[in-house]
Design an enzyme around this catalytic site. Sequence first.
Site, short mmCIF file in Angstrom:
data_model
loop_
_atom_site.label_atom_id
_atom_site.label_comp_id
_atom_site.label_asym_id
_atom_site.label_seq_id
_atom_site.Cartn_x
_atom_site.Cartn_y
_atom_site.Cartn_z
N GLY A 1 0.84 -1.20 0.00
CA GLY A 1 0.00 0.00 0.00
C GLY A 1 0.87 1.25 0.00
N THR B 1 4.82 1.72 6.26
CA THR B 1 3.40 1.40 6.37
C THR B 1 2.71 2.44 7.23
OG1 THR B 1 1.73 -0.12 7.22
CG2 THR B 1 3.87 -0.26 8.27
N ASP C 1 0.35 1.72 8.91
CA ASP C 1 -0.11 0.95 10.08
C ASP C 1 0.87 1.01 11.27
OD1 ASP C 1 -2.18 0.28 8.44
OD2 ASP C 1 -1.79 -1.87 8.40
N GLN D 1 -6.88 8.09 4.28
CA GLN D 1 -5.79 8.13 5.28
C GLN D 1 -4.41 7.99 4.65
OE1 GLN D 1 -7.31 5.57 8.96
NE2 GLN D 1 -8.34 5.02 7.08
N ARG D 2 -4.36 7.39 3.46
CA ARG D 2 -3.07 7.15 2.80
C ARG D 2 -2.75 8.20 1.75
NH1 ARG D 2 -3.39 0.94 1.33
NH2 ARG D 2 -3.27 1.72 -0.79
O1 F6P Z 1 -0.64 -0.71 3.59
C1 F6P Z 1 -1.39 -1.03 4.72
C2 F6P Z 1 -2.86 -0.81 4.44
O2 F6P Z 1 -3.11 0.56 4.27
C3 F6P Z 1 -3.73 -1.41 5.54
O3 F6P Z 1 -3.96 -0.52 6.58
C4 F6P Z 1 -4.97 -1.79 4.77
O4 F6P Z 1 -5.63 -2.89 5.35
C5 F6P Z 1 -4.45 -2.16 3.43
O5 F6P Z 1 -3.26 -1.47 3.26
C6 F6P Z 1 -5.40 -1.88 2.30
O6 F6P Z 1 -4.83 -2.38 1.14
P1 F6P Z 1 -5.34 -2.06 -0.33
O7 F6P Z 1 -4.99 -0.64 -0.63
O8 F6P Z 1 -4.59 -3.03 -1.17
O9 F6P Z 1 -6.82 -2.26 -0.32
#
Ligand code: F6P
Length: 368
Positions: free
Chosen positions: A26, A140, A142, A300-301
């Site tokens: 991610g 991460t 997380d 959040q990302r």
């Molecule tokens: O990279 C960690 C994360 O953001 C987790 O918190 C979350 O469960 C996961 O990635 C989501 O992944 P994707 O973007 O592949 O749905």
Amino acid sequence: MCEENEILINEETENMRKIGILTGGGDCPGLNAVIRGVVEKCAEAGMEVFGFHNGWRGAMLAQGHWLTLSEVEGIQTMGGTIIGSSRTNVMKDPKGPETIIEVLRALDLEGVVAIGGDDTLGVANELRKRGINVIGVPKTIDNDLSCTDYTFGFETASNIAMEAIDRLQTTAKAHSRCIVVECMGRHTGWIALQAGLAANASLVLIPEFPKTFDEIVSLVRRRYLRGDHYTIIVVAEGFELKDGEEIDVGTDAFGNKLLIQKNLAKHLSDMIEAAMRNDPLLGNDAQYFECRPVVLGHVQRGGAPCAFDRVLGTRLGIKAGELVVNGAYGNMVGMAGNQIVATDLDRAVSIRKEVDKEFYDAASLYFK
Ligand code: F6P
């Protein structure tokens, strides 16, 4: 996602030392700062850096491009990753490691800097056991990787979640509602706890400390009966009720559950609303009790990293570049106190960093 490129050996730099770099898993605010740090540090020592596109997928398919100093200039301010990411699992293909060795040889790369979470670094560690030079950089939102006090991206994500919860507080109060806010956090509750505590959540539910449904609804009821007709419950997506049934969801290439499909916030919200509406202690008001689920998800990302993540990413990138220049492969860089340190990759990927009891107990003082 990055475009696929035809790769050519850079003839002008044929005699220079060369290294590959990739970002896997991610995406995470701060990735570009790391890339910049590695490229700058390597350039200082006369090394070329090849950016594989879309994580291990690019390394398998020999897709990427040579990164220039002008391309990385100032990119620490940007979210995402300029070389793209994916969740490709090299180890799923029996020929995966061999393919990576061939690609590195074809490009004359002496190794790879892998920027990623437990999956990406786990692959890096497996490749290392097969003789490939790797350096790991922990990444991460997380914050659950060991051998580093913080992972970049966590601070940005926690601030985004905190601001969202601040806003949910006012609407929850205005409507006398219970709002269940779901944060990311697959195995650990770092974001949920950090953001929830900062934004005055009434309760934070995290995977490390499961609770029964009764414990949760008791808190909502207690608040209601004392006149606090609103409640904010922050829940990490990996939380499971002590007494709940497992909800079946799909998995990604690494076998991780696709937790967003679980609809945890909605599930809890429906259960709490039903329990409160049927609670005789609440009298006639019970019929008006409402609950709403909010999933913060990939917001959040996304977007620009905060100052802390820009600087942490930069420092980790510079350190990773330094290890490459010195040929100190097999290590992961990390933050210990305020120092940037290197740890054996094998050790770094072997244990998950969970929220400790002391922190959760301290936060629990405000769960009321
Ligand atoms: O990279 C960690 C994360 O953001 C987790 O918190 C979350 O469960 C996961 O990635 C989501 O992944 P994707 O973007 O592949 O749905």
